[in-house]
Every structure is written in structure tokens, then in C-alpha cells.
Design a protein around this motif. Structure first.
Motif, PDB file in Angstrom:
ATOM      1  N   UNK A 152       0.791  -1.239   0.000  1.00 34.27           N
ATOM      2  CA  UNK A 152       0.000   0.000   0.000  1.00 34.27           C
ATOM      3  C   UNK A 152       0.822   1.287   0.000  1.00 34.27           C
ATOM      4  N   UNK A 153       2.053   1.335   0.555  1.00 33.17           N
ATOM      5  CA  UNK A 153       2.837   2.570   0.426  1.00 33.17           C
ATOM      6  C   UNK A 153       3.090   2.991  -1.019  1.00 33.17           C
ATOM      7  N   UNK A 154       2.968   2.063  -1.974  1.00 33.18           N
ATOM      8  CA  UNK A 154       3.104   2.420  -3.384  1.00 33.18           C
ATOM      9  C   UNK A 154       2.049   3.437  -3.807  1.00 33.18           C
ATOM     10  N   UNK A 155       0.946   3.499  -3.072  1.00 32.01           N
ATOM     11  CA  UNK A 155      -0.139   4.416  -3.427  1.00 32.01           C
ATOM     12  C   UNK A 155       0.300   5.870  -3.411  1.00 32.01           C
ATOM     13  N   UNK A 156       1.309   6.206  -2.609  1.00 31.26           N
ATOM     14  CA  UNK A 156       1.802   7.586  -2.632  1.00 31.26           C
ATOM     15  C   UNK A 156       2.311   7.937  -4.022  1.00 31.26           C
ATOM     16  N   UNK A 199       8.796  -0.929   9.389  1.00 29.79           N
ATOM     17  CA  UNK A 199       9.890  -0.341   8.609  1.00 29.79           C
ATOM     18  C   UNK A 199       9.472   0.948   7.897  1.00 29.79           C
ATOM     19  N   UNK A 200       8.183   1.290   7.939  1.00 30.53           N
ATOM     20  CA  UNK A 200       7.680   2.401   7.137  1.00 30.53           C
ATOM     21  C   UNK A 200       7.795   3.766   7.792  1.00 30.53           C
ATOM     22  N   UNK A 201       8.435   3.829   8.949  1.00 31.88           N
ATOM     23  CA  UNK A 201       8.697   5.099   9.626  1.00 31.88           C
ATOM     24  C   UNK A 201       7.406   5.873   9.893  1.00 31.88           C
ATOM     25  N   UNK A 202       6.364   5.136  10.275  1.00 27.50           N
ATOM     26  CA  UNK A 202       5.100   5.734  10.704  1.00 27.50           C
ATOM     27  C   UNK A 202       4.992   5.566  12.220  1.00 27.50           C
ATOM     28  N   UNK A 203       3.806   5.835  12.761  1.00 23.76           N
ATOM     29  CA  UNK A 203       3.625   5.701  14.205  1.00 23.76           C
ATOM     30  C   UNK A 203       3.892   4.303  14.718  1.00 23.76           C
ATOM     31  N   UNK A 204       3.624   3.295  13.897  1.00 24.00           N
ATOM     32  CA  UNK A 204       3.873   1.922  14.322  1.00 24.00           C
ATOM     33  C   UNK A 204       5.349   1.699  14.639  1.00 24.00           C
ATOM     34  N   UNK A 205       6.217   2.377  13.905  1.00 25.80           N
ATOM     35  CA  UNK A 205       7.661   2.182  14.105  1.00 25.80           C
ATOM     36  C   UNK A 205       8.148   2.796  15.411  1.00 25.80           C
ATOM     37  N   UNK A 224      -1.983  -3.584  13.490  1.00 24.50           N
ATOM     38  CA  UNK A 224      -1.800  -3.642  12.033  1.00 24.50           C
ATOM     39  C   UNK A 224      -3.015  -3.052  11.328  1.00 24.50           C
ATOM     40  N   UNK A 225      -4.207  -3.427  11.778  1.00 26.35           N
ATOM     41  CA  UNK A 225      -5.436  -2.864  11.203  1.00 26.35           C
ATOM     42  C   UNK A 225      -5.450  -1.347  11.361  1.00 26.35           C
ATOM     43  N   UNK A 226      -5.159  -0.867  12.558  1.00 26.12           N
ATOM     44  CA  UNK A 226      -5.164   0.574  12.819  1.00 26.12           C
ATOM     45  C   UNK A 226      -4.147   1.286  11.933  1.00 26.12           C
ATOM     46  N   UNK A 227      -2.946   0.728  11.842  1.00 28.72           N
ATOM     47  CA  UNK A 227      -1.900   1.324  11.003  1.00 28.72           C
ATOM     48  C   UNK A 227      -2.365   1.455   9.559  1.00 28.72           C
ATOM     49  N   UNK A 228      -2.947   0.387   9.027  1.00 30.94           N
ATOM     50  CA  UNK A 228      -3.346   0.406   7.626  1.00 30.94           C
ATOM     51  C   UNK A 228      -4.435   1.432   7.360  1.00 30.94           C
ATOM     52  N   UNK A 229      -5.433   1.487   8.219  1.00 35.28           N
ATOM     53  CA  UNK A 229      -6.513   2.447   7.989  1.00 35.28           C
ATOM     54  C   UNK A 229      -6.049   3.889   8.197  1.00 35.28           C
ATOM     55  N   UNK A 230      -5.135   4.110   9.133  1.00 30.28           N
ATOM     56  CA  UNK A 230      -4.583   5.452   9.275  1.00 30.28           C
ATOM     57  C   UNK A 230      -3.841   5.868   8.010  1.00 30.28           C
ATOM     58  N   UNK A 231      -3.045   4.945   7.461  1.00 30.22           N
ATOM     59  CA  UNK A 231      -2.316   5.266   6.238  1.00 30.22           C
ATOM     60  C   UNK A 231      -3.266   5.469   5.067  1.00 30.22           C
ATOM     61  N   UNK A 232      -4.331   4.686   5.003  1.00 26.72           N
ATOM     62  CA  UNK A 232      -5.336   4.891   3.958  1.00 26.72           C
ATOM     63  C   UNK A 232      -5.935   6.293   4.067  1.00 26.72           C
ATOM     64  N   UNK A 233      -6.278   6.694   5.280  1.00 27.44           N
ATOM     65  CA  UNK A 233      -6.869   8.023   5.476  1.00 27.44           C
ATOM     66  C   UNK A 233      -5.884   9.107   5.049  1.00 27.44           C
ATOM     67  N   UNK A 234      -4.632   8.932   5.395  1.00 25.39           N
ATOM     68  CA  UNK A 234      -3.625   9.916   5.011  1.00 25.39           C
ATOM     69  C   UNK A 234      -3.481  10.005   3.492  1.00 25.39           C
ATOM     70  N   UNK A 235      -3.549   8.868   2.810  1.00 26.46           N
ATOM     71  CA  UNK A 235      -3.404   8.829   1.359  1.00 26.46           C
ATOM     72  C   UNK A 235      -4.663   9.308   0.642  1.00 26.46           C
ATOM     73  N   UNK A 236      -5.826   9.079   1.236  1.00 23.03           N
ATOM     74  CA  UNK A 236      -7.084   9.426   0.590  1.00 23.03           C
ATOM     75  C   UNK A 236      -7.354  10.929   0.574  1.00 23.03           C
ATOM     76  N   UNK A 237      -7.111  11.589   1.668  1.00 26.01           N
ATOM     77  CA  UNK A 237      -7.574  12.977   1.811  1.00 26.01           C
ATOM     78  C   UNK A 237      -7.107  13.902   0.691  1.00 26.01           C
ATOM     79  N   UNK A 238      -5.841  13.854   0.250  1.00 26.90           N
ATOM     80  CA  UNK A 238      -5.425  14.792  -0.801  1.00 26.90           C
ATOM     81  C   UNK A 238      -5.577  14.248  -2.215  1.00 26.90           C
TER      82      UNK A 238
END
Length: 340
Positions: A152-156, A199-205, A224-238
């Protein structure tokens, strides 16, 4: 030895794996039917491969033909992504590539290689790989890519390129029930996912490894679920070309959701093809195991039974994860919900 021109222009040569340290792509020769049938385009698809070839990324890049950009289904795992990809796969119109291994190689390489974390090299390699994956097998056919969830980080990158995407997710309870239903292999999988996402240098790290070792399997899964949905929200908004979709909408209203997905992703499927998919065998059989009867009612019955059996444990984890944030303000439903 296959020449770079042949590997670049013949879509029967599928980009299978990336050795980023050597700058080499391994290709496997596969038919369109084989690509469509495989639930996982990783080592599990090797029985469908008829030949192999290697080529340097820089040698092949100048020869890759320009094709319509692929569309994407990013997902949070355990949420019906294979079902959605199969439903949208129609020969001659849309080819769904499910979990291409090369994209995992690409994103994992960036996770550990400083050379791919700065400068343009990652974008150059990603552009070549995606152009190879996007080659149509028939005139007018589009490619839909459903990566594995840790890609999913490829989405950036794909969002920045204006590529259309759906971010598919489910709620926490369903995620945990899926883990319980799948048993020990899923517990190992979710811990592996945690280590990758760390390894993604997000809050999980920021969670200390010694603390992480003390978490139960269900706590790890919830993080893991929380991390993924947080990253989705970050990617979706802009990202105006991205939309979110809760899996429950797909099972409740297949026709309406497929129609909305086709419209959002700009896929060349007719109303008749959408209706055939919504009413056809895809929604009556297991998405990952060919021939096994499985539908929304059976899934619901299984989940209710497991949810009842483990209700106290599930409630404990839901209460535990409730106040936790890994750095992104997120509360389902996610932003940019897919419009019917």
C-alpha cells in the motif's frame, strides 16, 4: 537469452520479480487465462509459468510501450479484495492482476535501501514496472492491479501520477475474526505484517520492539489494522482520484458497488457485463479456492459463530485499541467513500 525489446513489447512476458540490488527484473511467460486464474501472482503461480528470462531495468525501460495507466485496488487484508478483483475481471475488457510479487519486491526494496528513499531512482523503477504490468493482452483491455496489502505505500506514487484507486477495508471485528478463523498461519502472517509495516517510519515504528514482543496476537492484529486504515486516510484525503470502500457494501449490494467501482476506475465494462459479474458465480464461490461454494450468507454465519465464541476477547481488544492513535486522525468510515 531474450532481448530487451521482446520482453518489453510482448505482454506474454510477465514481470515477476525484482532484484533491486542488481537492477534486474525476472520475467515469467504466462497466458492471459493463467494470469486471471491465479489468486496470488507470487511463487504460488509457478505451475502456470512456461519459461523464464532476466533483463536489466535500465535496458528494458526505453522499449516499454505506452499503455493506459492501470487502476488499483489497495486493501487492508481480510476484506474481500480478491473477490472484488475477480468480479471486475472480464476477458477482452479488464484483466485483474492479483498480488504481483514484483510490487512487493519493489516496495520492500525501498523500505531497506537508502538509495531508493531519496532521489528519483524509485520513481524510475516503479514507472517501468507499472508500465510493464499495464500492457494490454487484447485491444482496448485495461489492467486492474490488486497488490498485496503491504504494498500500500506504493499508493503515494500512483496517487501522485493520477492513477485511479479504490482503498478497500473492513472493520476491526471482521479483521480479528478472519485471523481467528484462519488459525495459526494467519497469526504468523499478521506478526510478519507488523514487522514489515514497522519499517515504514510511521507511528507503528515508534513502538519499542521489547514492548511489541509482549503484545498478544490479537493486539498485534489490531495495531496492524489501525496502522493500515490510518495510512489509507492519510493517502485518501489529498487524492481526488482515490475512493474508499467498506467491504460490507460490496457483499450487501454487489451490482451497485461494481457499477460505482467501474465508473470510478474508468474501466471499460458494459452494464451487461457488470450485471453478469454481480449475479454470476464469482459471488457464489470462494475467491481464493476455485470450485469451493462460498457466499455472503455462509461468510456471515461463520463470522457470527466465531464472534460469539470469542466475544469477550474481541470486546477486550476493541476497547484496548479504541483510544490508540498511531499519528493520523482516523475514525471509520474513511474519507472519500465510493459513490453509488
Amino acid at each position: 537469452m531474450r532481448d530487451a525489446m521482446t520482453l518489453a513489447t510482448d505482454p506474454a512476458w510477465f514481470p515477476d520479480a525484482l532484484d533491486a540490488s542488481k537492477g534486474v527484473i525476472r520475467f515469467s511467460r504466462m497466458t492471459r487465462d493463467a494470469l486471471s486464474a491465479e489468486a496470488f501472482l507470487d511463487q504460488r503461480k509457478n505451475k502456470s509459468v512456461t519459461a523464464w528470462a532476466d533483463c536489466r531495468v535500465d535496458d528494458i525501460a526505453p522499449h516499454v510501450p505506452k499503455s493506459p495507466a492501470p487502476a488499483f485496488v489497495y486493501h487492508s487484508a481480510f476484506c474481500g479484495s480478491t473477490l472484488l478483483a475477480r468480479a471486475l475481471d472480464v476477458p477482452g475488457a479488464v484483466l485483474s492482476l492479483k498480488e504481483p510479487n514484483i510490487l512487493l519486491d519493489l516496495v520492500n526494496a525501498r523500505r531497506v535501501s537508502p538509495a531508493l528513499q531519496t532521489g528519483n531512482r524509485f520513481d524510475e523503477i516503479a514507472g517501468t514496472i507499472l508500465a510493464l504490468l499495464a500492457r494490454p493482452r487484447a485491444n482496448g483491455e485495461r489492467v486492474l492491479i490488486k497488490p498485496t496489502n503491504s504494498v500500500s505505500p506504493l499508493a503515494a506514487y500512483t496517487n501522485a501520477q493520477g492513477m485511479k484507486a479504490i482503498f478497500l477495508y473492513g472493520d476491526l471485528r471482521d479483521f480479528l475474526i478472519s485471523l481467528l478463523k484462519k488459525g495459526e498461519p494467519a497469526r504468523a502472517f499478521i506478526r510478519h505484517q507488523y514487522n514489515i509495516f514497522a519499517l515504514d517510519r510511521t507511528g507503528l515504528s515508534q513502538i519499542e520492539p521489547r514492548q511489541a514482543m509482549s503484545f498478544t496476537d490479537l493486539q498485534v492484529a489490531a495495531l496492524v489494522w489501525r496502522h493500515q486504515l490510518e495510512e489509507f486516510e492519510r493517502l485518501l484525503k489529498p487524492s481526488p482520484n482515490a475512493a474508499s470502500l467498506n467491504f460490507e457494501r460490496l457483499t450487501a449490494s454487489p451490482g451497485a458497488v461494481l457499477r460505482a467501482a467501474v465508473s470510478h476506475l474508468s474501466l471499460p465494462l458494459s452494464e451487461g457485463q457488470i450485471e453478469n459479474a454481480a449475479r454470476g458465480p464469482v459471488f457464489q464461490t470462494h475467491a481464493k479456492f476455485a470450485g469451493e461454494q462460498y457466499d455472503a450468507q455462509k461468510r456471515k454465519a461463520e463470522n457470527e459463530a466465531i464472534g460469539s465464541q470469542f466475544n469477550s476477547e474481541l470486546k477486550l481488544i476493541e476497547d484496548w485499541i479504541g483510544p490508540i492513535s498511531l499519528g493520523v486522525d482516523m475514525k471509520p468510515p474513511l474519507s472519500r467513500a465510493l459513490k453509488d
